[in-house]
Design an enzyme around this catalytic site. Structure first.
Site, PDB file in Angstrom:
ATOM      1  N   GLU A  78       0.858  -1.375  -0.003  1.00  0.00           N
ATOM      2  CA  GLU A  78      -0.050   0.054  -0.053  1.00  0.00           C
ATOM      3  C   GLU A  78       0.908   1.265  -0.218  1.00  0.00           C
ATOM      4  O   GLU A  78       0.594   2.292   0.926  1.00  0.00           O
ATOM      5  CB  GLU A  78      -1.153  -0.001   1.202  1.00  0.00           C
ATOM      6  CG  GLU A  78      -1.834  -1.460   1.103  1.00  0.00           C
ATOM      7  CD  GLU A  78      -2.701  -1.437   2.382  1.00  0.00           C
ATOM      8  OE1 GLU A  78      -2.629  -0.702   3.169  1.00  0.00           O
ATOM      9  OE2 GLU A  78      -3.626  -2.237   2.355  1.00  0.00           O
ATOM     10  N   HIS A  87     -10.763  -5.980  -2.448  1.00  0.00           N
ATOM     11  CA  HIS A  87     -11.589  -5.731  -1.691  1.00  0.00           C
ATOM     12  C   HIS A  87     -12.616  -4.893  -2.353  1.00  0.00           C
ATOM     13  O   HIS A  87     -12.869  -3.682  -2.464  1.00  0.00           O
ATOM     14  CB  HIS A  87     -11.148  -4.813  -0.396  1.00  0.00           C
ATOM     15  CG  HIS A  87     -10.252  -5.489   0.515  1.00  0.00           C
ATOM     16  ND1 HIS A  87     -10.400  -6.415   1.105  1.00  0.00           N
ATOM     17  CD2 HIS A  87      -8.905  -5.411   0.600  1.00  0.00           C
ATOM     18  CE1 HIS A  87      -9.420  -7.030   1.930  1.00  0.00           C
ATOM     19  NE2 HIS A  87      -8.390  -6.154   1.544  1.00  0.00           N
ATOM     20  N   ASP A 106     -12.195  -9.917  -0.886  1.00  0.00           N
ATOM     21  CA  ASP A 106     -13.735 -10.208  -0.525  1.00  0.00           C
ATOM     22  C   ASP A 106     -14.787  -9.251  -1.257  1.00  0.00           C
ATOM     23  O   ASP A 106     -14.294  -8.106  -1.856  1.00  0.00           O
ATOM     24  CB  ASP A 106     -13.799  -9.810   0.918  1.00  0.00           C
ATOM     25  CG  ASP A 106     -12.862  -8.450   1.321  1.00  0.00           C
ATOM     26  OD1 ASP A 106     -12.818  -7.694   0.570  1.00  0.00           O
ATOM     27  OD2 ASP A 106     -12.576  -8.566   2.688  1.00  0.00           O
TER      28      ASP A 106
HETATM   29  O1  G2I Z   1      -7.756  -3.522   6.287  1.00  0.00           O
HETATM   30  C1  G2I Z   1      -8.036  -4.734   5.387  1.00  0.00           C
HETATM   31  C2  G2I Z   1      -6.500  -5.058   4.816  1.00  0.00           C
HETATM   32  C3  G2I Z   1      -6.312  -4.168   3.907  1.00  0.00           C
HETATM   33  N1  G2I Z   1      -4.965  -4.561   3.152  1.00  0.00           N
HETATM   34  C4  G2I Z   1      -3.977  -5.010   3.957  1.00  0.00           C
HETATM   35  C5  G2I Z   1      -4.394  -6.115   5.327  1.00  0.00           C
HETATM   36  O2  G2I Z   1      -3.255  -6.182   6.006  1.00  0.00           O
HETATM   37  C6  G2I Z   1      -5.565  -5.453   5.882  1.00  0.00           C
HETATM   38  O3  G2I Z   1      -6.009  -6.638   6.998  1.00  0.00           O
HETATM   39  C7  G2I Z   1      -6.608  -5.943   7.982  1.00  0.00           C
HETATM   40  C8  G2I Z   1      -6.966  -7.276   8.902  1.00  0.00           C
HETATM   41  O4  G2I Z   1      -7.781  -7.984   8.117  1.00  0.00           O
HETATM   42  C9  G2I Z   1      -7.582  -6.690  10.286  1.00  0.00           C
HETATM   43  O5  G2I Z   1      -7.793  -7.729  11.316  1.00  0.00           O
HETATM   44  O6  G2I Z   1      -5.823  -5.047   8.671  1.00  0.00           O
HETATM   45  C10 G2I Z   1      -6.330  -4.565   9.855  1.00  0.00           C
HETATM   46  C11 G2I Z   1      -5.226  -3.499  10.233  1.00  0.00           C
HETATM   47  O7  G2I Z   1      -4.918  -2.440   9.418  1.00  0.00           O
HETATM   48  C12 G2I Z   1      -6.643  -5.518  10.924  1.00  0.00           C
HETATM   49  O8  G2I Z   1      -7.150  -5.031  11.973  1.00  0.00           O
HETATM   50  C13 G2I Z   1      -6.502  -4.982  13.007  1.00  0.00           C
HETATM   51  C14 G2I Z   1      -7.200  -4.158  13.992  1.00  0.00           C
HETATM   52  O9  G2I Z   1      -7.148  -3.051  13.506  1.00  0.00           O
HETATM   53  C15 G2I Z   1      -6.557  -4.173  15.212  1.00  0.00           C
HETATM   54  O10 G2I Z   1      -7.264  -3.507  16.256  1.00  0.00           O
HETATM   55  C16 G2I Z   1      -6.490  -5.618  15.854  1.00  0.00           C
HETATM   56  O11 G2I Z   1      -5.773  -5.510  17.241  1.00  0.00           O
HETATM   57  O12 G2I Z   1      -6.559  -6.194  13.676  1.00  0.00           O
HETATM   58  C17 G2I Z   1      -5.825  -6.533  14.888  1.00  0.00           C
HETATM   59  C18 G2I Z   1      -5.771  -7.957  15.150  1.00  0.00           C
HETATM   60  O13 G2I Z   1      -7.013  -8.655  15.531  1.00  0.00           O
END
Ligand code: G2I
Length: 460
Positions: free
Chosen positions: A163, A242, A273
């Site tokens: 990104e 996405h 997704d």
């Molecule tokens: O945002 C969707 C994805 C976009 N592309 C990069 C990916 O790395 C990203 O994945 C998401 C995860 O699916 C989420 O699970 O990235 C998020 C963070 O940028 C993730 O969220 C985080 C929460 O923000 C935190 O509060 C939490 O502690 O997940 C963490 C673990 O559950």
């Protein structure tokens, strides 16, 4: 070549699953290998692809979750566990436990692992957020080196950089502390990753890069082309994909996939997704990937809707209770119906190499050219496929007569003379040699209207 490696990996995954099943007494959780064509992973493997999912370590003790994971998928991406804040929470102190849980779960069941991600502006630990300049550059490179070295041989592809481009129409890099260390931070990260794990495929990964006409897509495309031209070690481009109503599955998605592929990189759909899980959109994505030889795998960003980062949009292939949704059936059917394009693996229906050459030799001394055009108001992209006849090509020239008013503005994977009227296109260093019956692609963007183009090809 590289596609063949993926195919080998897919076959190995199947073989491993089979071997594990034979040792059933030892592998209690191992389910019997599904027949090809009945699960996402097996069906994708039949087409020389993988089908993966994001996995959260915290869910590996949920039996309903692991039942689907182990049955359906042959590639796994740790959803958060390999990110910088997880793997280097304090500077110089590395923490791999959660990531290793996922890697071990996957690899012991014959699934491969995509690593996500080594360098990113987001999810940086506090110590890194506060750094800048050469200290940050050094810390970033050390992080890339340490993590890629730790998982060397266990991760088949890394999202080295994630990104790094801005949204909107600027086509600029995203501002971040990493970007402010100098524009070359991305290539520096790729070089460090290659040195640390020469066997892993190194990918650039981003979102909103699905629509070929978007400035962000074009900006990433230009970077990848530049990297290939200058020998920066990049092997693949990840399209997160996405999709929702604000960011819909674009009608030109296949053009985006094939255009990146024509640069000489693999293309992977890395975080798919779709809001509401439209079966039509899911099917389209799969069909587009299967239509592009170097689109070598699809990963969905979670298993059940309840596992999704945006669960309320119900964007995944399984309901929260683990049932297959209509989108699942659409994906499986598309995988099973798909043909493998002939670029690297001729389908069994094409004549084998020993078949006598066709009675009508290809016109123009040994090659043919076909073109697909994606036209929008005021401009178009043409992707040209060059196919060798019954003998291999060492170099080729394609001639395309453009209608008046059409002017080439940029091109890739071929050198050109002329940008209006009769244009001539010759191979670049890496795509001149084309095996008998094999193909390569180049493309160009132009202003104006394409009309119907009739390219001709000559061997040189
Ligand atoms: O945002 C969707 C994805 C976009 N592309 C990069 C990916 O790395 C990203 O994945 C998401 C995860 O699916 C989420 O699970 O990235 C998020 C963070 O940028 C993730 O969220 C985080 C929460 O923000 C935190 O509060 C939490 O502690 O997940 C963490 C673990 O559950």
């Amino acid at each position: 070549m590289r596609n063949a490696k993926w195919k080998a990996a897919s076959r190995a995954a199947i073989a491993l699953t089979g071997a594990g099943a034979l040792a059933a007494g030892m592998a209690l959780v191992l389910t019997a290998p599904a027949a090809a064509g009945t699960t996402l992973g097996a069906s994708a493997a039949e087409k020389g692809r993988y089908f993966g999912t994001a996995v959260a370590a915290g869910r590996l003790n949920d039996g309903a979750y692991t039942t689907i994971l182990n049955r359906e998928f042959n590639m796994v991406t740790p959803e958060n566990e390999m990110k910088i804040d997880a793997t280097e929470p304090q500077q110089g102190q590395f923490s791999y436990g959660a990531a290793e849980q996922i890697v071990n779960h996957a690899r012991s069941r014959g699934m491969n692992v995509r690593g996500h991600t080594l360098a990113w502006h987001s999810q940086q630990p506090g110590w890194m957020q506060n750094m800048s300049g050469s200290a940050l550059r050094q810390a970033m490179l050390n992080h890339v080196t340490q993590v890629a070295t730790h998982f060397r041989g266990q991760v088949v592809a890394w999202d080295v950089v994630n990104e790094a481009f801005a949204d909107g129409s600027s086509g600029a890099r995203r501002d971040s502390n990493l970007q402010r260390t100098g524009n070359d931070w991305i290539e520096a990260a790729f070089r460090a990753a290659r040195a640390a794990d020469p066997g892993a495929k190194l990918c650039y990964n981003d979102y909103n890069t699905d629509d070929w006409t978007h400035a962000k897509t074009q900006a990433v495309y230009s970077m990848v082309r530049d990297f290939k031209q200058r020998g920066v070690p990049i092997d693949c481009v990840g399209l997160q994909s996405h999709f929702n109503n604000n960011s819909p599955y674009p009608g030109n998605y296949r053009t985006t996939l094939s255009s990146f592929a024509a640069l000489g990189v693999d293309v992977q759909i890395t975080e798919l997704d779709i809001e509401g899980a439209s079966a039509t959109w899911y099917r389209g994505v799969v069909e587009d990937c299967l239509a592009v030889a170097r689109c070598n795998g699809i990963t969905v960003w979670g298993i059940r809707d309840s596992d999704s980062w945006r669960a309320s949009q119900t964007p995944l292939l399984f309901t929260s209770s683990g049932a297959k949704k209509p989108a699942y059936d659409a994906v499986l059917t598309a995988l099973n119906n798909g043909t493998t394009p002939p670029t690297t693996t001729p389908p069994t229906t094409t004549p084998p190499p020993t078949t006598p050459p066709p009675t009508t030799p290809p016109a123009n001394g040994g090659c043919t050219a076909t073109v697909t055009v994606n036209q929008w108001t005021g401009g178009f992209v043409a992707n040209v496929r060059v196919t060798a006849g019954s003998s291999a090509l060492n170099s080729w020239t394609v001639t395309i007569a453009l209608p008046s008013g059409a002017t080439v503005t940029n091109a890739w994977s071929a050198d050109r003379s002329g940008n209006t009227g009769t244009t001539n296109w010759t191979n670049v260093a890496y795509n001149g040699q084309v095996g008998a019956g094999q193909s390569t692609e180049f493309g160009f963007q132009a202003n104006g209207t394409a009309g119907s183009l009739s390219p001709t090809c000559a061997a040189r």
